[in-house]
Design a protein around this motif. Sequence first.
Motif, PDB file in Angstrom:
ATOM      1  N   GLY A  63    -104.537  25.770  39.282  1.00 38.55           N
ATOM      2  CA  GLY A  63    -104.894  25.266  37.963  1.00 38.55           C
ATOM      3  C   GLY A  63    -106.124  26.014  37.468  1.00 38.55           C
ATOM      4  O   GLY A  63    -106.605  26.954  38.121  1.00 38.55           O
ATOM      5  N   LYS A  64    -106.679  25.576  36.345  1.00 37.67           N
ATOM      6  CA  LYS A  64    -107.826  26.304  35.786  1.00 37.67           C
ATOM      7  C   LYS A  64    -108.693  25.392  34.930  1.00 37.67           C
ATOM      8  O   LYS A  64    -108.265  24.296  34.523  1.00 37.67           O
ATOM      9  N   VAL A  65    -109.913  25.825  34.719  1.00 32.63           N
ATOM     10  CA  VAL A  65    -110.739  25.222  33.666  1.00 32.63           C
ATOM     11  C   VAL A  65    -111.103  26.330  32.686  1.00 32.63           C
ATOM     12  O   VAL A  65    -111.115  27.507  33.053  1.00 32.63           O
ATOM     13  N   TYR A  66    -111.388  25.927  31.464  1.00 33.28           N
ATOM     14  CA  TYR A  66    -111.892  26.907  30.486  1.00 33.28           C
ATOM     15  C   TYR A  66    -113.402  26.871  30.513  1.00 33.28           C
ATOM     16  O   TYR A  66    -114.008  25.857  30.146  1.00 33.28           O
ATOM     17  N   LEU A  67    -114.004  27.979  30.950  1.00 34.55           N
ATOM     18  CA  LEU A  67    -115.456  28.100  30.781  1.00 34.55           C
ATOM     19  C   LEU A  67    -115.743  28.130  29.282  1.00 34.55           C
ATOM     20  O   LEU A  67    -116.653  27.460  28.805  1.00 34.55           O
TER      21      LEU A  67
ATOM     22  N   GLY B 286    -113.550  28.915  25.212  1.00 32.02           N
ATOM     23  CA  GLY B 286    -112.606  29.579  24.315  1.00 32.02           C
ATOM     24  C   GLY B 286    -111.247  28.966  24.074  1.00 32.02           C
ATOM     25  O   GLY B 286    -110.446  29.554  23.345  1.00 32.02           O
ATOM     26  N   GLU B 287    -110.936  27.761  24.659  1.00 32.86           N
ATOM     27  CA  GLU B 287    -109.618  27.173  24.367  1.00 32.86           C
ATOM     28  C   GLU B 287    -109.476  26.939  22.863  1.00 32.86           C
ATOM     29  O   GLU B 287    -110.459  26.847  22.131  1.00 32.86           O
ATOM     30  N   HIS B 288    -108.292  26.817  22.406  1.00 38.02           N
ATOM     31  CA  HIS B 288    -107.887  26.677  21.000  1.00 38.02           C
ATOM     32  C   HIS B 288    -108.160  27.958  20.204  1.00 38.02           C
ATOM     33  O   HIS B 288    -107.233  28.493  19.596  1.00 38.02           O
ATOM     34  N   ALA B 289    -109.413  28.445  20.207  1.00 36.33           N
ATOM     35  CA  ALA B 289    -109.680  29.655  19.421  1.00 36.33           C
ATOM     36  C   ALA B 289    -108.843  30.830  19.935  1.00 36.33           C
ATOM     37  O   ALA B 289    -108.474  31.725  19.166  1.00 36.33           O
ATOM     38  N   VAL B 290    -108.528  30.806  21.237  1.00 31.80           N
ATOM     39  CA  VAL B 290    -107.752  31.909  21.833  1.00 31.80           C
ATOM     40  C   VAL B 290    -106.352  31.998  21.204  1.00 31.80           C
ATOM     41  O   VAL B 290    -105.755  33.074  21.151  1.00 31.80           O
ATOM     42  N   VAL B 291    -105.853  30.887  20.685  1.00 30.07           N
ATOM     43  CA  VAL B 291    -104.533  30.896  20.034  1.00 30.07           C
ATOM     44  C   VAL B 291    -104.572  31.786  18.781  1.00 30.07           C
ATOM     45  O   VAL B 291    -103.553  32.338  18.369  1.00 30.07           O
ATOM     46  N   TYR B 292    -105.756  31.962  18.179  1.00 33.35           N
ATOM     47  CA  TYR B 292    -105.903  32.746  16.939  1.00 33.35           C
ATOM     48  C   TYR B 292    -106.550  34.109  17.196  1.00 33.35           C
ATOM     49  O   TYR B 292    -107.162  34.690  16.313  1.00 33.35           O
TER      50      TYR B 292
ATOM     51  N   GLU C  57     -96.415  27.908  19.993  1.00 31.75           N
ATOM     52  CA  GLU C  57     -97.873  27.708  19.910  1.00 31.75           C
ATOM     53  C   GLU C  57     -98.493  27.837  21.293  1.00 31.75           C
ATOM     54  O   GLU C  57     -98.657  26.839  21.987  1.00 31.75           O
ATOM     55  N   ALA C  58     -98.798  29.037  21.718  1.00 31.01           N
ATOM     56  CA  ALA C  58     -99.443  29.204  23.031  1.00 31.01           C
ATOM     57  C   ALA C  58    -100.139  30.552  23.079  1.00 31.01           C
ATOM     58  O   ALA C  58     -99.724  31.506  22.410  1.00 31.01           O
ATOM     59  N   SER C  59    -101.196  30.618  23.849  1.00 30.33           N
ATOM     60  CA  SER C  59    -101.827  31.907  24.128  1.00 30.33           C
ATOM     61  C   SER C  59    -101.410  32.311  25.547  1.00 30.33           C
ATOM     62  O   SER C  59    -100.773  31.540  26.267  1.00 30.33           O
ATOM     63  N   ARG C  60    -101.819  33.505  25.930  1.00 31.68           N
ATOM     64  CA  ARG C  60    -101.503  33.981  27.287  1.00 31.68           C
ATOM     65  C   ARG C  60    -102.512  33.473  28.316  1.00 31.68           C
ATOM     66  O   ARG C  60    -102.393  33.766  29.507  1.00 31.68           O
ATOM     67  N   ALA C  61    -103.525  32.719  27.875  1.00 32.04           N
ATOM     68  CA  ALA C  61    -104.667  32.437  28.743  1.00 32.04           C
ATOM     69  C   ALA C  61    -104.292  31.624  29.992  1.00 32.04           C
ATOM     70  O   ALA C  61    -104.626  32.009  31.120  1.00 32.04           O
ATOM     71  N   ASP C  62    -103.620  30.496  29.819  1.00 29.97           N
ATOM     72  CA  ASP C  62    -103.338  29.614  30.959  1.00 29.97           C
ATOM     73  C   ASP C  62    -102.467  30.315  31.999  1.00 29.97           C
ATOM     74  O   ASP C  62    -102.735  30.258  33.204  1.00 29.97           O
ATOM     75  N   THR C  63    -101.400  30.942  31.523  1.00 30.32           N
ATOM     76  CA  THR C  63    -100.429  31.528  32.444  1.00 30.32           C
ATOM     77  C   THR C  63    -101.000  32.771  33.137  1.00 30.32           C
ATOM     78  O   THR C  63    -100.780  32.971  34.329  1.00 30.32           O
TER      79      THR C  63
ATOM     80  N   ASP D 234    -101.753  15.658  24.093  1.00 31.34           N
ATOM     81  CA  ASP D 234    -100.507  16.319  23.718  1.00 31.34           C
ATOM     82  C   ASP D 234    -100.870  17.709  23.184  1.00 31.34           C
ATOM     83  O   ASP D 234    -101.321  17.849  22.030  1.00 31.34           O
ATOM     84  N   THR D 235    -100.698  18.721  24.039  1.00 28.05           N
ATOM     85  CA  THR D 235    -101.157  20.068  23.681  1.00 28.05           C
ATOM     86  C   THR D 235    -100.579  20.526  22.344  1.00 28.05           C
ATOM     87  O   THR D 235    -101.305  21.021  21.472  1.00 28.05           O
ATOM     88  N   GLY D 236     -99.269  20.330  22.165  1.00 31.87           N
ATOM     89  CA  GLY D 236     -98.616  20.793  20.935  1.00 31.87           C
ATOM     90  C   GLY D 236     -99.245  20.167  19.705  1.00 31.87           C
ATOM     91  O   GLY D 236     -99.567  20.856  18.724  1.00 31.87           O
TER      92      GLY D 236
ATOM     93  N   LEU E  66    -102.231  18.761  19.432  1.00 30.14           N
ATOM     94  CA  LEU E  66    -103.638  19.148  19.274  1.00 30.14           C
ATOM     95  C   LEU E  66    -103.748  20.562  18.698  1.00 30.14           C
ATOM     96  O   LEU E  66    -104.567  20.829  17.817  1.00 30.14           O
ATOM     97  N   VAL E  67    -102.905  21.467  19.197  1.00 28.21           N
ATOM     98  CA  VAL E  67    -102.924  22.838  18.661  1.00 28.21           C
ATOM     99  C   VAL E  67    -102.502  22.807  17.183  1.00 28.21           C
ATOM    100  O   VAL E  67    -103.111  23.466  16.337  1.00 28.21           O
ATOM    101  N   ALA E  68    -101.497  22.014  16.865  1.00 31.87           N
ATOM    102  CA  ALA E  68    -101.040  21.925  15.472  1.00 31.87           C
ATOM    103  C   ALA E  68    -102.150  21.341  14.587  1.00 31.87           C
ATOM    104  O   ALA E  68    -102.337  21.772  13.441  1.00 31.87           O
TER     105      ALA E  68
ATOM    106  N   THR F 115    -112.190  20.587  28.629  1.00 35.66           N
ATOM    107  CA  THR F 115    -111.455  21.780  29.045  1.00 35.66           C
ATOM    108  C   THR F 115    -109.982  21.623  28.700  1.00 35.66           C
ATOM    109  O   THR F 115    -109.419  20.534  28.862  1.00 35.66           O
ATOM    110  N   GLY F 116    -109.397  22.697  28.180  1.00 36.13           N
ATOM    111  CA  GLY F 116    -107.979  22.663  27.823  1.00 36.13           C
ATOM    112  C   GLY F 116    -107.779  22.145  26.410  1.00 36.13           C
ATOM    113  O   GLY F 116    -108.673  22.240  25.568  1.00 36.13           O
ATOM    114  N   ALA F 117    -106.623  21.553  26.185  1.00 34.30           N
ATOM    115  CA  ALA F 117    -106.283  21.168  24.815  1.00 34.30           C
ATOM    116  C   ALA F 117    -107.122  20.000  24.305  1.00 34.30           C
ATOM    117  O   ALA F 117    -107.327  19.846  23.100  1.00 34.30           O
ATOM    118  N   GLY F 118    -107.635  19.130  25.200  1.00 33.33           N
ATOM    119  CA  GLY F 118    -108.471  18.000  24.785  1.00 33.33           C
ATOM    120  C   GLY F 118    -107.644  16.756  24.500  1.00 33.33           C
ATOM    121  O   GLY F 118    -106.556  16.582  25.042  1.00 33.33           O
TER     122      GLY F 118
END
Length: 329
Positions: free
Chosen positions: A8-12, A14-20, A159-165, A202-204, A206-208, A285-288
Amino acid sequence: MVTSSAPGKVYLFGEHAVVYGEPAVPCAIERRASVTATRRDDASLRVHAGDLTLDGFTVEYSGDTAGTPDVDVEQPLLEAAMGYVNEAIEQARDAADRPEAGFDVHIDSAIPLGAGLGSSAAVVVAAIDAATRELDHPLGVEAIADRAYQVELAVQDGEASRADTFCSAMGGAVRVEGEDCRRLDAVPNLPFVIGYDGGSGDTGALVAGVRGLREEYDFAADTVEAIGDVVRRGEDALVEEDLDELGRLMDFNHGLLSALGVSSRSLDAMVWAARDADARGAKLTGAGGGGCIVALDATDGTETALRYTPGCEHAFRAELDTDGVRVEE
Ligand code: MEV
């Protein structure tokens, strides 16, 4: 039969902004999801999952490719997880050019579902690795990361970035900016403490929500860009091994995410408890929406302080995991 695991991971930052297209720095942590793939004689897929929560509560779920679960239909999070597994197996079949391959898949994960610690990415990465190996068609880490990203795109409606994977496949601390993904070398020891409220977001949705704000208000678009600026400053602080500055920037990042509407009362309560216990900084951390915060610890006290925070169900230290996806013996 092949068993693979991924962290798994944590975001130090940049989550959400990385989608853009802004940069982000996720870090793999020593909490892993394991997936065992065993070939079946027929073409169907049977999925079994146990121990999918932090406290070891065991849920049995099995489903086939038609999406007809045998038990536990009431578990929406588990159903969502099954969607990821179905797509991951499709990717493995496609990679090995074996569209007819059937599998028994067993998932064991120490990463709570939907809580911001990258559970779906870890399961998808491990499933693609285990299933392609089981078909005698092992993939390189970059190829696994790319296919896992395609899974997230498909399941999350584009709606996803490459960050998590990428982070889960590669391990360690990584930097992702659009298509540009790389591992960061020489990262200082980062004493993470994680607080978990027992909930999920709900990531979807929250991103929306962030997308909607960004389209409606220039200042929301500016907020997304400001997160990118925080990440760039954070990269300098990482190189300089300046943990106090990293903590300040984490606090700033949390404030900007809050402005974008993705924090919650319990996430804020845990962030403040960590700060009150002299953490260097703390953020969701993550979608929130609910789930986890990550604090950069300065003393031994943070974990205890979080544990006694109303609404915080679990608090634990998480070491950086330098291993990405790997085969388990
Ligand atoms: C979710 O773990 C992270 C987000 O930035 C979405 C993504 O990057 O795909 C919110």
